[in-house]
Scaffold this motif. Sequence first.
Motif, PDB file in Angstrom:
ATOM      1  N   ARG A  96     -21.089  23.093  96.033  1.00  0.00           N
ATOM      2  CA  ARG A  96     -22.248  23.527  95.240  1.00  0.00           C
ATOM      3  C   ARG A  96     -23.554  23.112  95.924  1.00  0.00           C
ATOM      4  O   ARG A  96     -24.452  23.934  96.121  1.00  0.00           O
ATOM      5  CB  ARG A  96     -22.189  22.956  93.822  1.00  0.00           C
ATOM      6  CG  ARG A  96     -23.384  23.411  92.982  1.00  0.00           C
ATOM      7  CD  ARG A  96     -23.221  23.088  91.546  1.00  0.00           C
ATOM      8  NE  ARG A  96     -22.155  23.940  91.028  1.00  0.00           N
ATOM      9  CZ  ARG A  96     -21.518  23.736  89.889  1.00  0.00           C
ATOM     10  NH1 ARG A  96     -21.830  22.716  89.137  1.00  0.00           N
ATOM     11  NH2 ARG A  96     -20.570  24.549  89.488  1.00  0.00           N
ATOM     12  N   THR A  97     -23.652  21.836  96.306  1.00  0.00           N
ATOM     13  CA  THR A  97     -24.856  21.369  96.997  1.00  0.00           C
ATOM     14  C   THR A  97     -24.994  22.049  98.353  1.00  0.00           C
ATOM     15  O   THR A  97     -26.088  22.446  98.749  1.00  0.00           O
ATOM     16  CB  THR A  97     -24.828  19.835  97.156  1.00  0.00           C
ATOM     17  OG1 THR A  97     -24.774  19.245  95.862  1.00  0.00           O
ATOM     18  CG2 THR A  97     -26.050  19.331  97.898  1.00  0.00           C
ATOM     19  N   PHE A  98     -23.873  22.198  99.074  1.00  0.00           N
ATOM     20  CA  PHE A  98     -23.884  22.872 100.373  1.00  0.00           C
ATOM     21  C   PHE A  98     -24.516  24.252 100.247  1.00  0.00           C
ATOM     22  O   PHE A  98     -25.412  24.615 101.008  1.00  0.00           O
ATOM     23  CB  PHE A  98     -22.446  22.979 100.903  1.00  0.00           C
ATOM     24  CG  PHE A  98     -22.325  23.676 102.219  1.00  0.00           C
ATOM     25  CD1 PHE A  98     -22.433  22.968 103.406  1.00  0.00           C
ATOM     26  CD2 PHE A  98     -22.087  25.046 102.285  1.00  0.00           C
ATOM     27  CE1 PHE A  98     -22.316  23.605 104.640  1.00  0.00           C
ATOM     28  CE2 PHE A  98     -21.969  25.692 103.496  1.00  0.00           C
ATOM     29  CZ  PHE A  98     -22.086  24.965 104.682  1.00  0.00           C
ATOM     30  N   HIS A  99     -24.071  25.036  99.269  1.00  0.00           N
ATOM     31  CA  HIS A  99     -24.586  26.396  99.116  1.00  0.00           C
ATOM     32  C   HIS A  99     -26.010  26.411  98.568  1.00  0.00           C
ATOM     33  O   HIS A  99     -26.790  27.305  98.913  1.00  0.00           O
ATOM     34  CB  HIS A  99     -23.642  27.234  98.274  1.00  0.00           C
ATOM     35  CG  HIS A  99     -22.353  27.522  98.969  1.00  0.00           C
ATOM     36  ND1 HIS A  99     -22.293  28.209 100.160  1.00  0.00           N
ATOM     37  CD2 HIS A  99     -21.077  27.193  98.670  1.00  0.00           C
ATOM     38  CE1 HIS A  99     -21.030  28.302 100.554  1.00  0.00           C
ATOM     39  NE2 HIS A  99     -20.281  27.680  99.678  1.00  0.00           N
ATOM     40  N   ASP A 100     -26.377  25.425  97.753  1.00  0.00           N
ATOM     41  CA  ASP A 100     -27.771  25.322  97.305  1.00  0.00           C
ATOM     42  C   ASP A 100     -28.694  25.085  98.497  1.00  0.00           C
ATOM     43  O   ASP A 100     -29.800  25.623  98.549  1.00  0.00           O
ATOM     44  CB  ASP A 100     -27.940  24.183  96.296  1.00  0.00           C
ATOM     45  CG  ASP A 100     -27.383  24.501  94.920  1.00  0.00           C
ATOM     46  OD1 ASP A 100     -27.087  25.690  94.638  1.00  0.00           O
ATOM     47  OD2 ASP A 100     -27.230  23.554  94.126  1.00  0.00           O
ATOM     48  N   LEU A 101     -28.239  24.278  99.447  1.00  0.00           N
ATOM     49  CA  LEU A 101     -29.057  23.933 100.614  1.00  0.00           C
ATOM     50  C   LEU A 101     -29.088  25.036 101.666  1.00  0.00           C
ATOM     51  O   LEU A 101     -30.139  25.307 102.255  1.00  0.00           O
ATOM     52  CB  LEU A 101     -28.533  22.652 101.267  1.00  0.00           C
ATOM     53  CG  LEU A 101     -28.726  21.360 100.493  1.00  0.00           C
ATOM     54  CD1 LEU A 101     -27.930  20.235 101.139  1.00  0.00           C
ATOM     55  CD2 LEU A 101     -30.202  21.012 100.421  1.00  0.00           C
TER      56      LEU A 101
END
Length: 130
Positions: A96-101
């Motif tokens: 989730r954080t990976f794709h947000d970034l």
Amino acid sequence: MWSNAPAPTRAEAERIRVAKRGPCMVCLLLFMRNLLPKNRVIRGCEYHHCKSGNIRRGHAFGFAMCEWHHERKPLQGKSFQWMSRVYGWSLKEGSRTFHDLYGSDDELIDQQTYINELRLKHDRIQAIYG
């Protein structure tokens, strides 16, 4: 990695081969955002097959990532702290954080397709003009 998926077609195998030459799509994105110097963009990558509902979408649905961004494996001689500070978040730390970034799978797949097209065009020109 072992899989029940069918072997890649010739076109899919070519996509994977070209992508694995690099650059890492996340490193490239960081470079384009002026967050990573060009000499730190990693080449020689793994191919990340994207999933939907925990099932691989197919060989055409993937992109290149360095070992850090894909599996959180630091470069030889570098600490986890240094890698995190210089290269940022990895997929292994949380998607989730990976794709947000870094963008959605589809955005990274599109970026890989564009880079592959540029590389193949460049290779054809080099073959003609040396």
